[in-house]
Design a protein around this motif. Sequence first.
Motif, short mmCIF file in Angstrom:
data_model
loop_
_atom_site.label_atom_id
_atom_site.label_comp_id
_atom_site.label_asym_id
_atom_site.label_seq_id
_atom_site.Cartn_x
_atom_site.Cartn_y
_atom_site.Cartn_z
N LEU A 211 47.87 41.07 -1.96
CA LEU A 211 47.16 41.77 -0.76
C LEU A 211 46.16 40.91 -0.13
CD1 LEU A 211 47.48 45.63 -1.69
CD2 LEU A 211 48.53 44.36 0.01
N ASP A 212 45.33 40.43 -1.26
CA ASP A 212 44.18 39.57 -0.90
C ASP A 212 44.63 38.31 -0.17
OD1 ASP A 212 45.30 38.21 -3.03
OD2 ASP A 212 43.61 38.28 -4.30
N GLN A 213 45.78 37.82 -0.04
CA GLN A 213 46.33 36.95 0.81
C GLN A 213 46.78 36.99 2.07
OE1 GLN A 213 45.79 33.81 -0.79
NE2 GLN A 213 44.85 34.77 -2.43
N ILE A 214 46.87 38.41 2.30
CA ILE A 214 47.54 38.62 3.47
C ILE A 214 46.77 39.43 4.30
CG2 ILE A 214 49.84 38.29 2.79
CD1 ILE A 214 50.01 41.45 2.38
N ASN B 173 50.76 50.19 5.90
CA ASN B 173 49.35 49.50 6.07
C ASN B 173 48.79 48.87 4.82
OD1 ASN B 173 46.73 48.98 6.66
ND2 ASN B 173 46.37 50.74 8.14
N PRO B 174 48.74 47.40 4.72
CA PRO B 174 48.38 46.82 3.50
C PRO B 174 46.72 46.89 3.32
CG PRO B 174 48.57 45.31 5.39
CD PRO B 174 49.25 46.30 5.72
N TYR B 175 45.91 47.54 4.45
CA TYR B 175 44.73 47.81 4.08
C TYR B 175 44.58 49.09 3.16
CZ TYR B 175 43.43 44.02 7.17
OH TYR B 175 43.18 42.68 8.05
N TYR B 176 45.33 50.19 3.76
CA TYR B 176 45.35 51.61 2.90
C TYR B 176 45.45 51.28 1.62
CZ TYR B 176 44.97 54.40 6.89
OH TYR B 176 44.61 54.95 8.14
N SER C 254 49.47 44.06 -5.09
CA SER C 254 50.67 43.43 -4.38
C SER C 254 50.96 44.53 -3.47
CB SER C 254 51.74 42.97 -5.39
OG SER C 254 51.28 42.10 -6.39
N PHE C 255 51.69 43.85 -2.37
CA PHE C 255 52.08 44.78 -1.30
C PHE C 255 53.23 45.84 -1.86
CE2 PHE C 255 54.61 45.89 2.57
CZ PHE C 255 53.44 46.27 3.04
N CYS C 256 53.35 47.04 -1.62
CA CYS C 256 54.26 47.96 -2.11
C CYS C 256 55.18 48.52 -0.85
CB CYS C 256 53.47 49.19 -2.66
SG CYS C 256 52.63 48.63 -4.24
N HIS C 257 56.57 48.36 -1.34
CA HIS C 257 57.49 48.67 -0.28
C HIS C 257 57.80 49.89 -0.34
CE1 HIS C 257 57.68 44.77 1.64
NE2 HIS C 257 57.74 44.28 0.44
N ARG C 258 57.49 50.63 -1.50
CA ARG C 258 57.83 52.06 -1.82
C ARG C 258 56.45 52.80 -2.37
NH1 ARG C 258 63.41 51.49 -5.33
NH2 ARG C 258 64.98 50.60 -3.66
N LEU C 259 56.74 54.10 -2.01
CA LEU C 259 55.47 55.02 -2.56
C LEU C 259 55.57 54.90 -4.10
CD1 LEU C 259 55.22 57.95 -0.14
CD2 LEU C 259 53.42 56.29 -0.57
#
Length: 527
Positions: free
Chosen positions: A17-20, A85-88, A96-101
């Motif tokens: 997340l800190d890269q995007i 929302n990656p900021y959330y 890391s970015f999550c695609h599922r809850l």
Amino acid sequence: MSKPRDDRQKDLLLPALDQIIDMGHALVRLAALIDWKFLDDRFGSVCQTGPGQPGLPTRLVAGLFILKHMHNLSDEVLCARWIENPYYQYFCGELSFCHRLPFDRSSMTRWRQRLGEDQLVALIQESLSVAHNTGAIGPKDLERVVVDTTVQPKAVAHPTDARLMHRALTKLVGFAQRNNVPLRQSYLRVAKRAAIMVGRYTHAHQFKRARRQLKFLRTRLGRIIRDIRRKIDGDAALEARFGPLLDLAQRVRTQDQHQRGPKVYALHAPEVECIGKGKARAPYEFGCKVSIATPVTSPKGGQFVLHAKALHGNPFDGHTLGPVVADMEKLTGVEARRIHVDKGYRGHNHPHRLRVWISGQVRRVTASIRREMKRRAAVEPVIGHVKAEHRMDRNYLKGRAGDRINAVLAAAGYNFGLLLRWLADLLRAIIRDFAGSKYRLNQPSSAFFTADQLKNKTDATNEMPGMPSRRGDPAITNNGHAAPLVSPQSPPEPRRSWHPCSRRRRCTPRRARARQWACAAPAGSSG
């Protein structure tokens, strides 16, 4: 359930997340300022060490509650936006970015019930701590406060006798069918028609016919209540299951418009109270009373909510001031020196009566206190924003515990919203000042030049063909320093003299004659 633990790690196959995301975003900066360890200690205290699956990370739970009430979202909408929302996700502690809850929507309900008002107050406390650390609010702002009450409406329909009795009859019949209790007659079809006709007759001002249909509904509801009680008599399990609903239905059937004491205004929310605040647009509101406290000063970051508490039983405002101020001082750690209230608090129970200033008071009022009393109404827009933008305008949480929880979360969401705006404005101000100072350093003065700058300018000019040389220009004198381009002997620009026609005032016949005389007078004449 054992104590929650946060063992989340970066996934090598997913983007970090800190890269995007923009690390200068206000939500990212707010996440860095919040003391998540403090919230973890408060939220983790409701869980016990032992066997069982660990709960969700407390930072995830706290972040979800803050985002929900900061942006006025329902649980379902928040879950949908959290995936997008990656900021959330970064705010809630994901790496890391999550695609599922990583959680279920019902987990938010379970955590609200588990924490309660006592632990969720830590969100208000942490918001004020962040505001103090960032300079958005000062210690003096916590000493002079305004306290007022408002109504937190419940998510109920407008109560009428016909609707309540029809709903009670429908619920009893459905509950009896689900528990295999045979009824002699259900009256569903005729009760529905009677409820409709009550509204129609009332709208047509045919009140005698409306009362006849209302009596019909009341009679059929009484028959259903007596029939169910006969059928479940002697069965302890069914009596315990039907008891609360039968009691509510009996109260709905027997209550009167002019009776004193509590009434039932909604079957699914019997704790709802009818409160009249004297508003022309809403003479009566159905919910519970909430006390709000805010600084009477003007903090740099905005009017933060210092305390919010739901008050059941529709108490007199003056009787709530003492406990509310005591809780606020315990929450902020600062003793309130001046407390400004409206006239509804006359006869209050605060132990230090000389610290309370009621609007319209004349005795002992100094100039500074009078200025603060004029700002007592600053709490009104705060109440409006908390209700309209942070989910206090319509409470969907169940029971009295839900009333208390929603009031605290709405106040916390309002405070964090102010902090988000404060951090964004602060960042813009820093960038503007930095860019302005850099521009001023790179730009020379418009009136004075150094000798080296003028020499470079003359050399560049002499190199151009067809341009006369400026070597030995008398401007470069005065021991190597540039002389001012504007001669000091030049007369200053004369000030514009006042003229009667230049004033934009309402033109009256007398002023028109004066202006005509002034325009006709020669310049420099007087009298």
